[in-house]
Write a protein that holds these residues in place. Structure first.
Motif, PDB file in Angstrom:
ATOM      1  N   TYR A  42       0.845  -1.196   0.000  1.00  0.00           N
ATOM      2  CA  TYR A  42       0.000   0.000   0.000  1.00  0.00           C
ATOM      3  C   TYR A  42       0.879   1.246   0.000  1.00  0.00           C
ATOM      4  O   TYR A  42       2.059   1.176   0.341  1.00  0.00           O
ATOM      5  CB  TYR A  42      -0.957   0.023   1.196  1.00  0.00           C
ATOM      6  CG  TYR A  42      -0.297  -0.047   2.549  1.00  0.00           C
ATOM      7  CD1 TYR A  42       0.170   1.083   3.195  1.00  0.00           C
ATOM      8  CD2 TYR A  42      -0.153  -1.286   3.196  1.00  0.00           C
ATOM      9  CE1 TYR A  42       0.772   1.009   4.439  1.00  0.00           C
ATOM     10  CE2 TYR A  42       0.442  -1.369   4.449  1.00  0.00           C
ATOM     11  CZ  TYR A  42       0.905  -0.216   5.061  1.00  0.00           C
ATOM     12  OH  TYR A  42       1.494  -0.292   6.289  1.00  0.00           O
ATOM     13  N   ALA A  43       0.272   2.365  -0.386  1.00  0.00           N
ATOM     14  CA  ALA A  43       0.994   3.640  -0.401  1.00  0.00           C
ATOM     15  C   ALA A  43       1.100   4.173   1.020  1.00  0.00           C
ATOM     16  O   ALA A  43       0.161   4.057   1.819  1.00  0.00           O
ATOM     17  CB  ALA A  43       0.261   4.649  -1.281  1.00  0.00           C
ATOM     18  N   LEU A  44       2.239   4.749   1.322  1.00  0.00           N
ATOM     19  CA  LEU A  44       2.426   5.399   2.620  1.00  0.00           C
ATOM     20  C   LEU A  44       1.505   6.614   2.726  1.00  0.00           C
ATOM     21  O   LEU A  44       1.161   7.229   1.712  1.00  0.00           O
ATOM     22  CB  LEU A  44       3.877   5.844   2.782  1.00  0.00           C
ATOM     23  CG  LEU A  44       4.924   4.741   2.906  1.00  0.00           C
ATOM     24  CD1 LEU A  44       6.322   5.329   2.759  1.00  0.00           C
ATOM     25  CD2 LEU A  44       4.786   4.015   4.230  1.00  0.00           C
ATOM     26  N   ASP A  45       1.148   6.964   3.936  1.00  0.00           N
ATOM     27  CA  ASP A  45       0.408   8.183   4.192  1.00  0.00           C
ATOM     28  C   ASP A  45       1.179   9.365   3.591  1.00  0.00           C
ATOM     29  O   ASP A  45       2.414   9.429   3.701  1.00  0.00           O
ATOM     30  CB  ASP A  45       0.246   8.349   5.706  1.00  0.00           C
ATOM     31  CG  ASP A  45      -0.312   9.687   6.084  1.00  0.00           C
ATOM     32  OD1 ASP A  45      -1.533   9.863   5.971  1.00  0.00           O
ATOM     33  OD2 ASP A  45       0.494  10.569   6.459  1.00  0.00           O
ATOM     34  N   THR A 119      -2.235   4.464  11.789  1.00  0.00           N
ATOM     35  CA  THR A 119      -3.252   3.568  11.245  1.00  0.00           C
ATOM     36  C   THR A 119      -3.035   3.404   9.742  1.00  0.00           C
ATOM     37  O   THR A 119      -2.691   4.347   9.039  1.00  0.00           O
ATOM     38  CB  THR A 119      -4.669   4.094  11.535  1.00  0.00           C
ATOM     39  OG1 THR A 119      -4.784   5.437  11.054  1.00  0.00           O
ATOM     40  CG2 THR A 119      -4.963   4.063  13.030  1.00  0.00           C
ATOM     41  N   ARG A 120      -3.228   2.180   9.284  1.00  0.00           N
ATOM     42  CA  ARG A 120      -2.987   1.841   7.882  1.00  0.00           C
ATOM     43  C   ARG A 120      -4.166   2.295   7.009  1.00  0.00           C
ATOM     44  O   ARG A 120      -5.238   2.607   7.522  1.00  0.00           O
ATOM     45  CB  ARG A 120      -2.766   0.339   7.757  1.00  0.00           C
ATOM     46  CG  ARG A 120      -1.481  -0.090   8.446  1.00  0.00           C
ATOM     47  CD  ARG A 120      -1.259  -1.572   8.298  1.00  0.00           C
ATOM     48  NE  ARG A 120      -0.112  -1.979   9.101  1.00  0.00           N
ATOM     49  CZ  ARG A 120       0.817  -2.799   8.675  1.00  0.00           C
ATOM     50  NH1 ARG A 120       0.751  -3.342   7.493  1.00  0.00           N
ATOM     51  NH2 ARG A 120       1.824  -3.112   9.468  1.00  0.00           N
ATOM     52  N   PRO A 121      -3.964   2.304   5.684  1.00  0.00           N
ATOM     53  CA  PRO A 121      -4.984   2.833   4.770  1.00  0.00           C
ATOM     54  C   PRO A 121      -6.342   2.133   4.823  1.00  0.00           C
ATOM     55  O   PRO A 121      -7.357   2.766   4.532  1.00  0.00           O
ATOM     56  CB  PRO A 121      -4.350   2.648   3.383  1.00  0.00           C
ATOM     57  CG  PRO A 121      -2.894   2.573   3.623  1.00  0.00           C
ATOM     58  CD  PRO A 121      -2.727   1.959   4.987  1.00  0.00           C
ATOM     59  N   HIS A 122      -6.401   0.867   5.201  1.00  0.00           N
ATOM     60  CA  HIS A 122      -7.674   0.138   5.190  1.00  0.00           C
ATOM     61  C   HIS A 122      -8.570   0.475   6.385  1.00  0.00           C
ATOM     62  O   HIS A 122      -9.713   0.047   6.431  1.00  0.00           O
ATOM     63  CB  HIS A 122      -7.416  -1.376   5.136  1.00  0.00           C
ATOM     64  CG  HIS A 122      -6.837  -1.929   6.404  1.00  0.00           C
ATOM     65  ND1 HIS A 122      -5.475  -2.012   6.601  1.00  0.00           N
ATOM     66  CD2 HIS A 122      -7.418  -2.395   7.548  1.00  0.00           C
ATOM     67  CE1 HIS A 122      -5.250  -2.523   7.806  1.00  0.00           C
ATOM     68  NE2 HIS A 122      -6.407  -2.757   8.404  1.00  0.00           N
ATOM     69  N   THR A 123      -8.072   1.242   7.344  1.00  0.00           N
ATOM     70  CA  THR A 123      -8.854   1.562   8.537  1.00  0.00           C
ATOM     71  C   THR A 123      -9.830   2.706   8.259  1.00  0.00           C
ATOM     72  O   THR A 123      -9.728   3.381   7.232  1.00  0.00           O
ATOM     73  CB  THR A 123      -7.938   1.948   9.716  1.00  0.00           C
ATOM     74  OG1 THR A 123      -7.241   3.146   9.382  1.00  0.00           O
ATOM     75  CG2 THR A 123      -6.954   0.836  10.039  1.00  0.00           C
TER      76      THR A 123
END
Length: 167
Positions: A42-45, A119-123
């Motif tokens: 996934y892409a970083l924030d 928190t990761r992107p899926h949250t």
């Protein structure tokens, strides 16, 4: 960057050498971050990514708290320490509303129980930063707010040391 100046001012008044005086690591390359994102899946924030493009981590950024560089996300002693501290808080959901798989460590203390996670992107709230230390200490809406709060803590430490040594 104001964070450099604050760290320099702390070094000037830290006559007892309580804290290590460090500068951030050299910026991560775009290629390095793309490689990391491919490995993470996934892409970083965007705020966190912008930091890494400026400074690829910062050892002893706030007292003994090390901000992760790109290599730390793929293992090593800082990552292992962060995972150990996070696992010591299981179950996490009652504590912070997120499970271990929802969180990406971004900073860890080398000599205390502090660990900062994002928190990761899926949250439901991607990019939120949580400060954990035996419990939930604080939350920040994003990386920039967390980083600025840590700079403010460093500024308070400078004021404390300045007052202590009568300068």
């Amino acid at each position: 960057m104001i964070s450099h100046l604050v760290k320099q001012k702390i070094a000037e008044v830290d006559v007892d050498q309580l804290w290590e005086n460090t500068l951030p690591e050299v910026a991560a390359s775009e290629d390095r971050l793309r490689s990391l994102e491919a490995r993470l899946g996934y892409a970083l924030d965007s705020q966190h990514r912008a930091f890494l493009l400026h400074a690829n981590g910062w050892r002893a950024f706030k007292q003994c708290v090390d901000v992760f560089g790109a290599d730390d996300f793929e293992g090593g002693p800082r990552a292992a320490r962060a995972i150990e501290l996070i696992e010591s808080l299981e179950p996490l959901e009652p504590l912070c509303g997120f499970g271990k798989g929802d969180l990406l460590p971004i900073a860890v203390s080398s000599d205390d129980i502090d660990v900062m996670v994002m928190t990761r992107p899926h949250t439901t709230t991607p990019g939120k930063v949580l400060w954990l230390a035996g419990g939930l200490i604080d939350t920040f809406p994003g990386f920039d707010e967390w980083f600025l709060a840590m700079v403010d803590y460093n500024r308070r430490e400078y004021q404390r040391l300045l007052k202590k040594h009568g300068s």
